[in-house]
Design a protein around this motif. Structure first.
Motif, PDB file in Angstrom:
ATOM      1  N   SER A   1       0.711  -0.915  -0.097  1.00 36.52           N
ATOM      2  CA  SER A   1      -0.135   0.034   0.006  1.00 36.52           C
ATOM      3  C   SER A   1       0.685   0.734   0.087  1.00 36.52           C
ATOM      4  N   ASN A   2       2.145   1.364   0.206  1.00 33.95           N
ATOM      5  CA  ASN A   2       3.613   2.625  -0.108  1.00 33.95           C
ATOM      6  C   ASN A   2       4.107   2.244  -1.612  1.00 33.95           C
ATOM      7  N   SER A   3       4.509   1.760  -1.738  1.00 34.88           N
ATOM      8  CA  SER A   3       5.369   1.901  -3.500  1.00 34.88           C
ATOM      9  C   SER A   3       5.604   0.865  -3.845  1.00 34.88           C
ATOM     10  N   TRP A   4       6.016   0.703  -5.107  1.00 36.54           N
ATOM     11  CA  TRP A   4       6.456  -0.071  -5.660  1.00 36.54           C
ATOM     12  C   TRP A   4       7.430  -1.261  -5.133  1.00 36.54           C
ATOM     13  N   GLU A   5       8.699  -0.058  -4.429  1.00 35.89           N
ATOM     14  CA  GLU A   5      10.021  -0.705  -3.904  1.00 35.89           C
ATOM     15  C   GLU A   5       9.317  -1.161  -3.405  1.00 35.89           C
ATOM     16  N   ASP A   6       8.830  -0.982  -1.511  1.00 34.94           N
ATOM     17  CA  ASP A   6       8.261  -2.201  -1.085  1.00 34.94           C
ATOM     18  C   ASP A   6       7.548  -3.441  -1.677  1.00 34.94           C
TER      19      ASP A   6
ATOM     20  N   LYS B   1      -7.845   6.412  -6.521  1.00 32.32           N
ATOM     21  CA  LYS B   1      -7.286   6.885  -5.612  1.00 32.32           C
ATOM     22  C   LYS B   1      -6.355   5.624  -5.612  1.00 32.32           C
ATOM     23  N   VAL B   2      -4.587   5.535  -5.538  1.00 33.03           N
ATOM     24  CA  VAL B   2      -3.828   4.934  -5.789  1.00 33.03           C
ATOM     25  C   VAL B   2      -4.652   3.988  -4.769  1.00 33.03           C
ATOM     26  N   SER B   3      -4.312   2.498  -4.220  1.00 36.27           N
ATOM     27  CA  SER B   3      -5.162   1.638  -3.099  1.00 36.27           C
ATOM     28  C   SER B   3      -3.614   0.778  -3.028  1.00 36.27           C
ATOM     29  N   GLN B   4      -2.966   0.404  -3.924  1.00 36.75           N
ATOM     30  CA  GLN B   4      -2.136  -1.109  -3.859  1.00 36.75           C
ATOM     31  C   GLN B   4      -0.877  -0.971  -5.278  1.00 36.75           C
ATOM     32  N   PHE B   5       0.111  -0.823  -4.631  1.00 38.73           N
ATOM     33  CA  PHE B   5       1.290  -0.517  -5.742  1.00 38.73           C
ATOM     34  C   PHE B   5       1.279  -2.437  -6.273  1.00 38.73           C
ATOM     35  N   ARG B   6       1.597  -2.601  -7.513  1.00 40.25           N
ATOM     36  CA  ARG B   6       1.702  -4.385  -7.742  1.00 40.25           C
ATOM     37  C   ARG B   6       3.428  -3.644  -8.144  1.00 40.25           C
ATOM     38  N   ALA B   7       4.255  -5.038  -8.247  1.00 40.35           N
ATOM     39  CA  ALA B   7       4.990  -5.014  -8.799  1.00 40.35           C
ATOM     40  C   ALA B   7       5.542  -6.614  -9.250  1.00 40.35           C
TER      41      ALA B   7
END
Length: 72
Positions: A19-24, A56-62
């Motif tokens: 929920s914070n960043s693509w890095e996480d 709004k962005v709720s989740q970053f996915r990598a």
């Protein structure tokens, strides 16, 4: 003469989320995969995307391709 590191490597794809960043999200993918895959070698981010809710962005996915040494 130095011994070369030879062997067979397998590549698998995993998707990490944060929920914070693509890095996480990437760190989470590698951390969880390392619990069941031995001798991870390379992690390549192949795709980044986000989930949005209510504009709004709720989740970053990598999406991450991981290579590890294959043991027969």
């Amino acid at each position: 003469m130095a011994k070369k590191d030879t062997g067979i490597y397998r590549v698998t794809e995993v998707i990490g989320t944060s929920s914070n960043s693509w890095e996480d999200a990437t760190r989470n993918a590698v951390k969880v995969a390392a619990q069941s895959l031995r001798d991870l070698r390379i992690a390549e981010i192949t795709k980044l995307d986000v989930r949005s809710e209510n504009g709004k962005v709720s989740q970053f996915r990598a999406r991450v391709s991981l290579s590890f040494k294959y043991e027969a």
